[in-house]
Design a protein around this motif. Structure first.
Motif, PDB file in Angstrom:
ATOM      1  N   TYR A   1     -10.474 -34.371 -17.840  1.00 57.07           N
ATOM      2  CA  TYR A   1     -10.775 -34.611 -19.249  1.00 57.07           C
ATOM      3  C   TYR A   1     -11.050 -36.092 -19.519  1.00 57.07           C
ATOM      4  N   GLU A   2     -10.362 -36.969 -18.841  1.00 56.68           N
ATOM      5  CA  GLU A   2     -10.639 -38.402 -19.000  1.00 56.68           C
ATOM      6  C   GLU A   2     -12.079 -38.717 -18.606  1.00 56.68           C
ATOM      7  N   ARG A   3     -12.572 -38.080 -17.544  1.00 57.07           N
ATOM      8  CA  ARG A   3     -13.977 -38.278 -17.136  1.00 57.07           C
ATOM      9  C   ARG A   3     -14.942 -37.803 -18.208  1.00 57.07           C
ATOM     10  N   LEU A   4     -14.504 -36.853 -19.031  1.00 61.05           N
ATOM     11  CA  LEU A   4     -15.350 -36.330 -20.102  1.00 61.05           C
ATOM     12  C   LEU A   4     -15.167 -37.088 -21.419  1.00 61.05           C
ATOM     13  N   GLY A   5     -14.392 -38.176 -21.388  1.00 61.54           N
ATOM     14  CA  GLY A   5     -14.252 -39.014 -22.568  1.00 61.54           C
ATOM     15  C   GLY A   5     -13.048 -38.742 -23.449  1.00 61.54           C
ATOM     16  N   TRP A   6     -12.138 -37.916 -22.997  1.00 60.77           N
ATOM     17  CA  TRP A   6     -10.924 -37.632 -23.760  1.00 60.77           C
ATOM     18  C   TRP A   6      -9.937 -38.769 -23.580  1.00 60.77           C
ATOM     19  N   GLN A   7      -9.137 -39.021 -24.627  1.00 59.31           N
ATOM     20  CA  GLN A   7      -8.151 -40.096 -24.610  1.00 59.31           C
ATOM     21  C   GLN A   7      -6.732 -39.517 -24.546  1.00 59.31           C
ATOM     22  N   TYR A   8      -5.933 -40.082 -23.666  1.00 59.80           N
ATOM     23  CA  TYR A   8      -4.534 -39.684 -23.543  1.00 59.80           C
ATOM     24  C   TYR A   8      -3.795 -40.033 -24.837  1.00 59.80           C
ATOM     25  N   VAL A   9      -2.968 -39.105 -25.326  1.00 62.24           N
ATOM     26  CA  VAL A   9      -2.170 -39.317 -26.535  1.00 62.24           C
ATOM     27  C   VAL A   9      -0.691 -39.463 -26.181  1.00 62.24           C
ATOM     28  N   GLU A  10      -0.144 -38.493 -25.450  1.00 62.60           N
ATOM     29  CA  GLU A  10       1.278 -38.513 -25.128  1.00 62.60           C
ATOM     30  C   GLU A  10       1.612 -37.471 -24.079  1.00 62.60           C
ATOM     31  N   SER A  11       2.791 -37.626 -23.500  1.00 59.40           N
ATOM     32  CA  SER A  11       3.372 -36.611 -22.629  1.00 59.40           C
ATOM     33  C   SER A  11       4.582 -36.030 -23.344  1.00 59.40           C
ATOM     34  N   CYS A  12       4.809 -34.753 -23.151  1.00 60.64           N
ATOM     35  CA  CYS A  12       5.951 -34.117 -23.790  1.00 60.64           C
ATOM     36  C   CYS A  12       6.363 -32.889 -22.975  1.00 60.64           C
ATOM     37  N   VAL A  13       7.437 -32.255 -23.407  1.00 59.22           N
ATOM     38  CA  VAL A  13       7.922 -31.030 -22.793  1.00 59.22           C
ATOM     39  C   VAL A  13       7.762 -29.924 -23.829  1.00 59.22           C
ATOM     40  N   ASP A  14       7.124 -28.818 -23.429  1.00 60.36           N
ATOM     41  CA  ASP A  14       6.890 -27.736 -24.384  1.00 60.36           C
ATOM     42  C   ASP A  14       8.080 -26.779 -24.445  1.00 60.36           C
ATOM     43  N   GLU A  15       7.936 -25.716 -25.215  1.00 59.74           N
ATOM     44  CA  GLU A  15       9.028 -24.760 -25.416  1.00 59.74           C
ATOM     45  C   GLU A  15       9.370 -23.973 -24.154  1.00 59.74           C
ATOM     46  N   PHE A  16       8.508 -24.032 -23.139  1.00 61.40           N
ATOM     47  CA  PHE A  16       8.782 -23.376 -21.862  1.00 61.40           C
ATOM     48  C   PHE A  16       9.298 -24.359 -20.819  1.00 61.40           C
ATOM     49  N   LYS A  17       9.615 -25.567 -21.263  1.00 57.30           N
ATOM     50  CA  LYS A  17      10.125 -26.637 -20.398  1.00 57.30           C
ATOM     51  C   LYS A  17       9.071 -27.154 -19.411  1.00 57.30           C
ATOM     52  N   LEU A  18       7.792 -27.021 -19.796  1.00 55.75           N
ATOM     53  CA  LEU A  18       6.695 -27.545 -18.983  1.00 55.75           C
ATOM     54  C   LEU A  18       6.360 -28.962 -19.426  1.00 55.75           C
ATOM     55  N   ASN A  19       6.219 -29.856 -18.470  1.00 53.70           N
ATOM     56  CA  ASN A  19       5.723 -31.198 -18.770  1.00 53.70           C
ATOM     57  C   ASN A  19       4.228 -31.098 -18.989  1.00 53.70           C
ATOM     58  N   THR A  20       3.775 -31.561 -20.132  1.00 50.70           N
ATOM     59  CA  THR A  20       2.363 -31.447 -20.463  1.00 50.70           C
ATOM     60  C   THR A  20       1.859 -32.748 -21.054  1.00 50.70           C
ATOM     61  N   ASP A  21       0.604 -33.017 -20.845  1.00 55.04           N
ATOM     62  CA  ASP A  21      -0.043 -34.190 -21.431  1.00 55.04           C
ATOM     63  C   ASP A  21      -0.966 -33.738 -22.536  1.00 55.04           C
ATOM     64  N   VAL A  22      -1.000 -34.517 -23.620  1.00 62.74           N
ATOM     65  CA  VAL A  22      -1.862 -34.243 -24.758  1.00 62.74           C
ATOM     66  C   VAL A  22      -2.998 -35.256 -24.754  1.00 62.74           C
ATOM     67  N   TYR A  23      -4.209 -34.762 -24.964  1.00 62.92           N
ATOM     68  CA  TYR A  23      -5.408 -35.590 -25.052  1.00 62.92           C
ATOM     69  C   TYR A  23      -6.131 -35.280 -26.339  1.00 62.92           C
ATOM     70  N   LYS A  24      -6.954 -36.234 -26.792  1.00 61.29           N
ATOM     71  CA  LYS A  24      -7.791 -35.979 -27.967  1.00 61.29           C
ATOM     72  C   LYS A  24      -9.198 -36.516 -27.709  1.00 61.29           C
ATOM     73  N   TYR A  25     -10.115 -35.890 -28.413  1.00 58.08           N
ATOM     74  CA  TYR A  25     -11.508 -36.335 -28.397  1.00 58.08           C
ATOM     75  C   TYR A  25     -11.845 -36.683 -29.837  1.00 58.08           C
ATOM     76  N   THR A  26     -12.308 -37.895 -30.076  1.00 55.97           N
ATOM     77  CA  THR A  26     -12.608 -38.321 -31.442  1.00 55.97           C
ATOM     78  C   THR A  26     -14.104 -38.491 -31.627  1.00 55.97           C
ATOM     79  N   GLY A  27     -14.495 -38.575 -32.869  1.00 57.22           N
ATOM     80  CA  GLY A  27     -15.896 -38.821 -33.200  1.00 57.22           C
ATOM     81  C   GLY A  27     -16.780 -37.587 -33.028  1.00 57.22           C
ATOM     82  N   LEU A  28     -16.253 -36.432 -33.388  1.00 57.46           N
ATOM     83  CA  LEU A  28     -17.049 -35.211 -33.263  1.00 57.46           C
ATOM     84  C   LEU A  28     -18.222 -35.227 -34.213  1.00 57.46           C
TER      85      LEU A  28
END
Length: 159
Positions: free
Chosen positions: A132-159
């Motif tokens: 996703y970074e190669r496609l222009g997405w920006q890292y927002v944060e890392s967190c743990v979801d309700e299933f205890k999975l470590n996940t990274d959040v990305y966003k794409y701006t300027g749609l």
């Protein structure tokens, strides 16, 4: 012949003939053995719940009469986060990978979010951040979801 030009992306709401296939991909890739307590039947019902002008919007990538990939734009894909909307369930069938179909599906999700009035689109990933970074997405944060999975959040701006 596997050719990017031969790929057509269609609203799943126009014809849910691929709903079972897509639900199987989503269940096997993102749910089974990972997110306990969610059944294939729940995923199938979710996949069949789709629209064109309101969320969730789901797409099927086709090569001829064969479904080769999918992506969704949903209201929320991560509990406890108020970001919206989300790119979700991006999947390309193994024989069709590395042909640019995933990028085509991501572009369709971005176009859809923009058409619905959003200026940002979010996604979560456990393994594909570099893609996703190669496609222009920006890292927002890392967190743990309700299933205890470590996940990274990305966003794409300027749609």
């Amino acid at each position: 012949m596997k050719d990017k030009q031969a790929i057509h992306i269609e609203y799943l709401s126009d014809n849910d003939i691929f709903a079972e296939n897509i639900a199987g991909w989503i269940f096997n890739e993102f749910i089974k053995g990972i997110r306990h307590g969610i059944s294939y039947e729940q995923i199938l019902l979710s996949v069949k719940t789709c629209h064109k002008t309101t969320l969730p919007v789901r797409f099927a990538a086709k090569s001829g009469a064969r479904c080769v990939g999918t992506v969704s734009v949903v209201q929320n894909d991560l509990l406890y986060r108020d970001y919206a909307p989300w790119l979700a369930s991006l999947y390309v069938d193994a024989p069709y990978r590395k042909l640019g179909i995933g990028e085509m599906l991501v572009d369709k999700a971005k176009e859809t979010a923009a058409a619905l009035g959003y200026s940002e689109l979010y996604l979560r990933t456990e393994h594909a951040g570099k893609y996703y970074e190669r496609l222009g997405w920006q890292y927002v944060e890392s967190c743990v979801d309700e299933f205890k999975l470590n996940t990274d959040v990305y966003k794409y701006t300027g749609l």
